[in-house]
Design a protein around this motif. Structure first.
Motif, PDB file in Angstrom:
ATOM      1  N   THR A 141      -1.892  -3.213  -8.347  1.00  0.00           N
ATOM      2  CA  THR A 141      -2.299  -4.259  -7.409  1.00  0.00           C
ATOM      3  C   THR A 141      -2.006  -3.829  -5.976  1.00  0.00           C
ATOM      4  O   THR A 141      -2.809  -4.038  -5.061  1.00  0.00           O
ATOM      5  CB  THR A 141      -1.578  -5.580  -7.732  1.00  0.00           C
ATOM      6  OG1 THR A 141      -2.016  -6.052  -9.008  1.00  0.00           O
ATOM      7  CG2 THR A 141      -1.871  -6.645  -6.683  1.00  0.00           C
ATOM      8  N   ALA A 142      -0.849  -3.209  -5.778  1.00  0.00           N
ATOM      9  CA  ALA A 142      -0.495  -2.711  -4.443  1.00  0.00           C
ATOM     10  C   ALA A 142      -1.396  -1.569  -4.018  1.00  0.00           C
ATOM     11  O   ALA A 142      -1.644  -1.371  -2.822  1.00  0.00           O
ATOM     12  CB  ALA A 142       0.966  -2.259  -4.439  1.00  0.00           C
ATOM     13  N   LEU A 143      -1.912  -0.812  -4.998  1.00  0.00           N
ATOM     14  CA  LEU A 143      -2.745   0.353  -4.715  1.00  0.00           C
ATOM     15  C   LEU A 143      -4.210   0.004  -4.480  1.00  0.00           C
ATOM     16  O   LEU A 143      -4.965   0.831  -3.972  1.00  0.00           O
ATOM     17  CB  LEU A 143      -2.665   1.339  -5.881  1.00  0.00           C
ATOM     18  CG  LEU A 143      -1.449   2.255  -5.934  1.00  0.00           C
ATOM     19  CD1 LEU A 143      -1.386   2.965  -7.275  1.00  0.00           C
ATOM     20  CD2 LEU A 143      -1.502   3.278  -4.807  1.00  0.00           C
ATOM     21  N   GLU A 144      -4.628  -1.189  -4.852  1.00  0.00           N
ATOM     22  CA  GLU A 144      -6.042  -1.541  -4.703  1.00  0.00           C
ATOM     23  C   GLU A 144      -6.436  -1.540  -3.230  1.00  0.00           C
ATOM     24  O   GLU A 144      -5.647  -1.867  -2.344  1.00  0.00           O
ATOM     25  CB  GLU A 144      -6.308  -2.914  -5.316  1.00  0.00           C
ATOM     26  CG  GLU A 144      -7.789  -3.269  -5.353  1.00  0.00           C
ATOM     27  CD  GLU A 144      -8.050  -4.609  -6.016  1.00  0.00           C
ATOM     28  OE1 GLU A 144      -9.171  -5.128  -5.854  1.00  0.00           O
ATOM     29  OE2 GLU A 144      -7.144  -5.144  -6.688  1.00  0.00           O
ATOM     30  N   LEU A 145      -7.672  -1.180  -2.960  1.00  0.00           N
ATOM     31  CA  LEU A 145      -8.184  -1.184  -1.593  1.00  0.00           C
ATOM     32  C   LEU A 145      -7.979  -2.552  -0.952  1.00  0.00           C
ATOM     33  O   LEU A 145      -8.265  -3.587  -1.559  1.00  0.00           O
ATOM     34  CB  LEU A 145      -9.674  -0.831  -1.586  1.00  0.00           C
ATOM     35  CG  LEU A 145     -10.050   0.595  -1.980  1.00  0.00           C
ATOM     36  CD1 LEU A 145     -11.563   0.715  -2.098  1.00  0.00           C
ATOM     37  CD2 LEU A 145      -9.508   1.605  -0.985  1.00  0.00           C
TER      38      LEU A 145
END
Length: 450
Positions: A141-145
């Motif tokens: 979730t933190a890595l999503e654009l």
């Protein structure tokens, strides 16, 4: 005691072999083997967040340093490790720990500072089957654009005291290559996100660059104001390397017999670790610019725009239509051919990311960005609707849309009630007693007093 080096891997890694022979290369180039530490941590537990990993990193560093935060050390990260270390720096590398400024050089290899297009695919059912269980829901979730995490972290780093004031010298290296074998072409037809030009097949070059700018676009006056940014961090896009893989992965292609002179990432990494003053740091930045310029002669450059939509109370606006276009000599509005991909964040739908190919921007023409929003109610709306802002093409490209960089734009619309939401009627009104419906419209008149 020599200078220590700590290695921090990325998402889904479960073996220290991901580092391959990097530790041996470091040992052969001025660092004692016993002072090189290969990190290992868990990313595939769904409930674990990056903030948890960062706190665990702090405890592990304290143990490895035996509580002595006066000795210099360096950190090398790959992929998601960049977000872990940056969060650690902003939250835990403070007070007595940072007083002596022990963290010297911080090398980000393929760091997804502003997300990865692949992250939301990692939360899919197919990915759960691939990993036989959890896939690291919170980390992904933190890595999503356009994630809220990336906005919060980049916001913290806008304060130079968080990192520059602690003597940290960061560097960003990322591959800019897409494999083009027959098998890869077939896979690209099914899974295009992993074969995107302008990326290392996982992270976009523009998202892997720590240098960025943040603007606020206010509907109240139609002005675009720069809120801050990061500039001057050495950034290099490498034309012959991808995110991972033993053949040309930016980190795990480093072998025991790799020679710095013939292995570009290894040579540049060692160059970074050898910097010990600001003049040399600036020299590396210049060298990295030359490397990126050589890559741009082979491959086109891209930019990334991260929009966050809110009203003037700070509430998110999740229902909107975005348009990027240009105005021709006859005054016609045309969609820009430069937009390659758009992504609405799944967890924070008021965040919208646009990927732009620089050579296709019509820089000689006036640009316009338009937002058409919907409140979902007839009793209030967001004004103006639609909201359009136009600007000279050269100014937009030079100031806002920059090659190999991400620009964050906080769009603030005015939240306005409709005329029917609250109405006063005079006591001498002939139709004083009326009835109204859910939309505030009068549907009954001539109601008498009972």
């Amino acid at each position: 005691m020599g200078e220590r080096v700590f290695l921090v891997h990325g998402w889904s890694v479960q073996e220290t072999t991901t580092y391959q022979a990097l530790h041996l290369q470091l040992a052969g180039n001025g660092f004692a083997l016993q002072e090189i530490f290969l990190g290992r941590y868990v990313t595939l537990e769904d409930k674990v967040e990056i903030k948890d990993i960062a706190r665990a990193l702090h405890l592990a560093l304290s143990e490895a340093l035996a509580g002595d935060w006066s000795q210099p050390f360096h950190i090398i990260t790959h992929s998601t490790g960049a977000l872990v270390v940056r969060h650690w720096i902003s939250r835990h590398y403070t007070g007595p720990c940072s007083q002596a400024q022990p963290l010297q050089n911080l090398v980000f290899l393929a760091g997804p500072h502003f997300g990865s297009r692949l992250a939301h695919h990692g939360r899919s059912m197919l990915s759960h089957a691939r990993f036989l269980g959890d896939t690291g829901e919170e980390v992904l979730t933190a890595l999503e654009l356009g994630s809220s995490f990336s906005w919060e972290l980049s916001g913290a780093w806008l304060d130079a005291a968080v990192w520059r004031g602690k003597g940290i010298r960061p560097y960003c290296l990322i591959g800019d290559k897409v494999e083009k074998s027959l098998v890869d072409k077939m896979a690209a037809a099914i899974f295009p996100a992993a074969f995107e030009s302008g990326s290392d097949m996982v992270v976009r070059c523009a998202a892997g660059n720590l240098n960025f700018a943040r603007f606020e676009l206010s509907a109240a006056d139609g002005r675009l104001r720069k809120l801050g940014g990061i500039d001057g961090v050495p950034f290099a896009a490498l034309a012959d390397y991808v995110h991972s893989g033993e053949k040309c992965g930016i980190m795990n292609s480093i072998k025991r017999r790799s020679a710095p002179g013939s292995h570009q990432p290894l040579r540049l990494l060692l160059r970074c670790l050898g910097v010990n003053n600001e003049a040399d740091y600036a020299a590396v930045a210049s060298e990295f610019e030359t490397v990126t310029a050589a890559t741009r002669e082979k491959r086109p450059g891209f930019a990334q725009l991260d929009f966050r939509f809110r009203d003037d109370t700070g509430a998110p606006i999740a229902d909107y239509v975005f348009k990027l276009g240009w105005i021709d000599s006859k005054g016609r509005t045309l969609p820009s051919r430069a937009v390659c991909d758009t992504h609405k964040n799944l967890k924070a739908p008021n965040h919208f990311t646009v990927f732009v190919e620089m050579r296709k921007l019509e820089a000689v023409m006036p640009f316009f960005i338009e937002f058409d929003s919907d409140s979902g109610s007839r009793l209030f709306g967001f004004q103006p609707d639609p909201f359009r802002i136009s600007a000279d093409g050269h100014k937009v490209v030079g100031d806002v849309i920059r090659e190999d960089r991400t620009t964050q734009i906080d769009v603030v619309l005015s939240r306005e009630p409709s005329r029917n939401l609250f109405v006063f009627q005079r006591g001498d009104d002939g139709d004083l007693h009326v009835g109204w419906n859910r939309e505030g419209r009068v549907v009954k008149t001539g109601l008498g007093i009972k």
